[in-house]
Design a protein around this motif. Structure first.
Motif, short mmCIF file in Angstrom:
data_model
loop_
_atom_site.label_atom_id
_atom_site.label_comp_id
_atom_site.label_asym_id
_atom_site.label_seq_id
_atom_site.Cartn_x
_atom_site.Cartn_y
_atom_site.Cartn_z
N UNK A 13 0.79 -1.15 -0.07
CA UNK A 13 -0.02 0.00 0.06
C UNK A 13 0.88 1.43 -0.15
N UNK A 14 1.91 1.19 0.70
CA UNK A 14 2.84 2.57 0.60
C UNK A 14 3.57 2.82 -0.76
N UNK A 15 3.90 1.48 -1.38
CA UNK A 15 4.31 1.68 -2.69
C UNK A 15 3.28 2.42 -3.70
N UNK A 16 1.86 2.08 -3.68
CA UNK A 16 0.71 2.42 -4.08
C UNK A 16 0.52 4.02 -4.15
N UNK A 17 0.59 4.21 -2.65
CA UNK A 17 0.29 5.69 -2.22
C UNK A 17 1.50 6.47 -2.91
N UNK A 18 2.64 6.05 -2.41
CA UNK A 18 3.86 7.01 -3.25
C UNK A 18 3.68 7.41 -4.63
N UNK A 19 3.47 6.07 -5.27
CA UNK A 19 3.21 6.30 -6.76
C UNK A 19 2.20 7.31 -7.21
N UNK A 20 1.07 7.20 -6.71
CA UNK A 20 0.10 8.02 -6.86
C UNK A 20 0.22 9.46 -6.62
N UNK A 21 1.28 9.92 -5.50
CA UNK A 21 1.62 11.26 -5.24
C UNK A 21 2.59 11.69 -6.22
N UNK A 22 2.81 10.84 -7.30
CA UNK A 22 3.87 11.19 -8.31
C UNK A 22 5.30 10.87 -7.92
N UNK A 23 5.41 10.06 -6.72
CA UNK A 23 6.79 9.93 -6.37
C UNK A 23 7.21 8.54 -6.50
N UNK A 24 8.45 8.16 -6.27
CA UNK A 24 8.66 6.80 -6.31
C UNK A 24 9.44 6.29 -5.02
N UNK A 25 9.41 4.85 -4.74
CA UNK A 25 9.82 4.18 -3.59
C UNK A 25 11.05 3.42 -3.73
N UNK A 26 11.71 3.61 -4.87
CA UNK A 26 12.89 2.90 -5.16
C UNK A 26 14.01 3.98 -5.78
N UNK A 27 15.31 3.68 -5.94
CA UNK A 27 16.20 4.53 -6.59
C UNK A 27 16.53 4.02 -7.78
N UNK A 28 16.28 4.95 -8.92
CA UNK A 28 16.81 4.51 -10.11
C UNK A 28 16.69 6.05 -10.93
N UNK A 29 18.04 6.29 -11.68
CA UNK A 29 18.06 7.53 -12.20
C UNK A 29 17.17 7.96 -13.39
N UNK A 30 16.77 9.34 -13.07
CA UNK A 30 15.39 9.75 -13.87
C UNK A 30 14.06 9.22 -13.85
N UNK A 31 13.97 8.00 -13.01
CA UNK A 31 12.80 7.40 -12.95
C UNK A 31 11.75 8.42 -12.14
N UNK A 32 12.26 9.13 -11.47
CA UNK A 32 11.19 10.04 -10.72
C UNK A 32 10.61 10.96 -11.54
N UNK A 33 11.18 11.62 -12.62
CA UNK A 33 10.93 12.53 -13.23
C UNK A 33 9.76 11.89 -14.27
N UNK A 34 9.90 10.79 -14.73
CA UNK A 34 9.15 10.01 -15.73
C UNK A 34 7.85 9.59 -15.06
N UNK A 35 8.03 9.04 -13.81
CA UNK A 35 6.90 8.79 -12.97
C UNK A 35 5.81 9.92 -12.69
N UNK A 36 6.60 11.08 -12.26
CA UNK A 36 5.70 11.97 -11.87
C UNK A 36 5.00 12.71 -13.11
N UNK A 37 5.73 12.83 -14.32
CA UNK A 37 5.12 13.28 -15.28
C UNK A 37 3.95 12.48 -15.80
N UNK A 38 4.03 11.10 -15.73
CA UNK A 38 3.05 10.02 -16.08
C UNK A 38 1.92 10.31 -15.25
N UNK A 39 1.73 10.39 -13.70
CA UNK A 39 0.87 10.59 -12.93
C UNK A 39 0.23 11.69 -13.15
#
Length: 417
Positions: free
Chosen positions: A36-62
């Motif tokens: 549930x924490x991962x789900x909530x984090x992603x729905x805020x446009x954030x990420x719960x793991x470390x991977x270069x540039x992923x935060x920007x792509x996820x944020x834009x997609x959300x």
């Protein structure tokens, strides 16, 4: 073939980047995860793991409405399953319970024409087993194992083959091995991946696709085992293994890998055992390579014990309780936060048990230590460098620029040799 909605089952180190890349192509993606924490984090446009540039792509997609996460599967046109495949007990037998759970969770929302792809690294036959689980749950639909090309549901295996730290780039640029249970299953899977894959989609059958991923990582494991065994031999013969490897690699047909503290991660340390479990009598070299790499952490701990004894012998005023050991790095490879199957974690876990003094850990990519290291303290580089014994386990970029500490160094990656 058009895919208006894609469902990604499992939003971890592979599932989330894959979902994000699909969403970046303006395709609606529904991510599903039990966390549930991962789900909530992603729905805020954030990420719960470390991977270069992923935060920007996820944020834009959300923000743009193309990516949404949930804990319960919803109808889609294609379902991609990327869940863990752990071991059963200590015998290294593959445990398919997460694949089974994921299969049964999507069964209720399947409809005629849907595509189901298993991306999880799996033992040979897992895709067929997944199809059986789906068929048992949905007797009203037909599947490739009974109806071949005329099946209602298409099923394929397409293993991920990306490098942590470079996932977004390699998802797009690398070739994909696509193994459908029928040619039409393969064609449907290729059509889906060509949404973003610039590399070639190479078609085979499901069993060969499963074995291909296992073979790739077993090849690497065997080569790493050679380097690790070489490092142990060189230590006994008082030879600098890194200089030796550099010299040997000047031969035009020699390319020896770099030794390390063992092998970790969710692939190389795991996948070879899937081959061994399927053919234990035949997979002799693969088995020995796994044993060499699995035993390397114990050898490193032995070097730590030697270092402690040397300090006590050279300084009669020093008590064993006064010795501070600092371990640099916990991740299974450089510049990531992934601790899965990490030999470094295994080594530190053993060190904290034998060390009667203070044990510290320097890992710049995490904010807290895992529970198994409850007797250790997470410190910064400056504090860690003050230790009597320095155990260099991961060659993070931050360690490369800080210079060699003054304590007695045990170098497993050749950074401070």
């Amino acid at each position: 073939m058009q895919f208006k909605t894609i469902s990604m089952i499992g939003l971890g180190y592979i599932g989330l980047p894959t979902a994000a890349v699909f969403a970046s192509r303006k395709i609606k993606v529904i991510g599903v995860d039990v966390n549930q924490n991962a789900v909530d984090t992603i729905n805020r446009g954030e990420i719960h793991i470390i991977e270069p540039d992923l935060d920007m792509v996820v944020h834009a997609a959300v923000v743009e409405g193309y990516l949404r996460a949930t804990t319960v599967p919803e109808p889609a046109d294609a379902f991609l399953i990327a869940v863990p495949t752990p071991f059963k007990g200590d015998n290294h037998d593959p445990d398919l319970r997460y694949i089974e759970s994921a299969s049964k969770s999507i069964a209720s929302v399947l409809k005629k024409g849907d595509l189901v792809i298993l991306e999880s690294t799996s033992p040979v036959g897992a895709t067929e087993q997944m199809a059986e689980w789906l068929a048992e749950a949905r007797p009203d639909l037909t599947f490739p194992q009974t109806h071949g090309e005329d099946s209602d549901i298409r099923v394929a295996h397409c293993p991920e083959r990306v490098l942590p730290g470079h996932v977004l780039r390699e998802l797009v640029q690398n070739d994909r091995v696509v193994g459908g249970m029928t040619p039409k299953c393969s064609a449907a899977a290729c059509a889906l991946y060509k949404t973003f894959v610039e590399g070639e989609c190479v078609v085979t059958n499901a069993r060969t696709a499963e074995m291909c991923k296992l073979t790739e990582n077993s090849f690497r494991d065997v080569n790493i085992a050679f380097a690790n065994e070489l490092s142990i031999i060189c230590d006994k013969l008082n030879i600098d293994v890194w200089e030796l490897v550099e010299l040997a690699n000047r031969h035009p047909r020699v390319n020896i890998l770099q030794p390390g503290p063992g092998v970790g991660g969710h692939c190389i340390a795991v996948d070879p055992w899937f081959i061994v479990s399927s053919a234990p009598e035949e997979a002799r070299l693969i088995t020995v390579a796994r044993q060499v790499n699995d035993n390397k952490p114990a050898w490193v701990v032995g070097k730590v014990v030697e270092a402690i004894n040397e300090i006590l012998l050279s300084d009669k005023c020093k008590k064993v309780e006064d010795i501070v050991i600092s371990c640099f790095g916990l991740a299974f490879k450089a510049n990531i936060d992934d601790l899965r199957e990490s030999p470094a974690v295994n080594i530190v876990k053993k060190i904290q048990l034998i060390n009667r003094g203070k044990t510290t850990v320097v890992e710049p990519n995490i904010s807290e230590l895992p529970g198994v290291l409850d007797q250790c303290e997470l410190v910064d580089i400056q504090e860690g460098a003050k230790a009597d014994v320095i155990v260099e386990l991961v060659d993070h970029n931050q360690f490369k620029v800080c210079g060699a500490p003054a304590g007695k160094i045990i170098s497993t990656r050749g950074l401070w040799r």
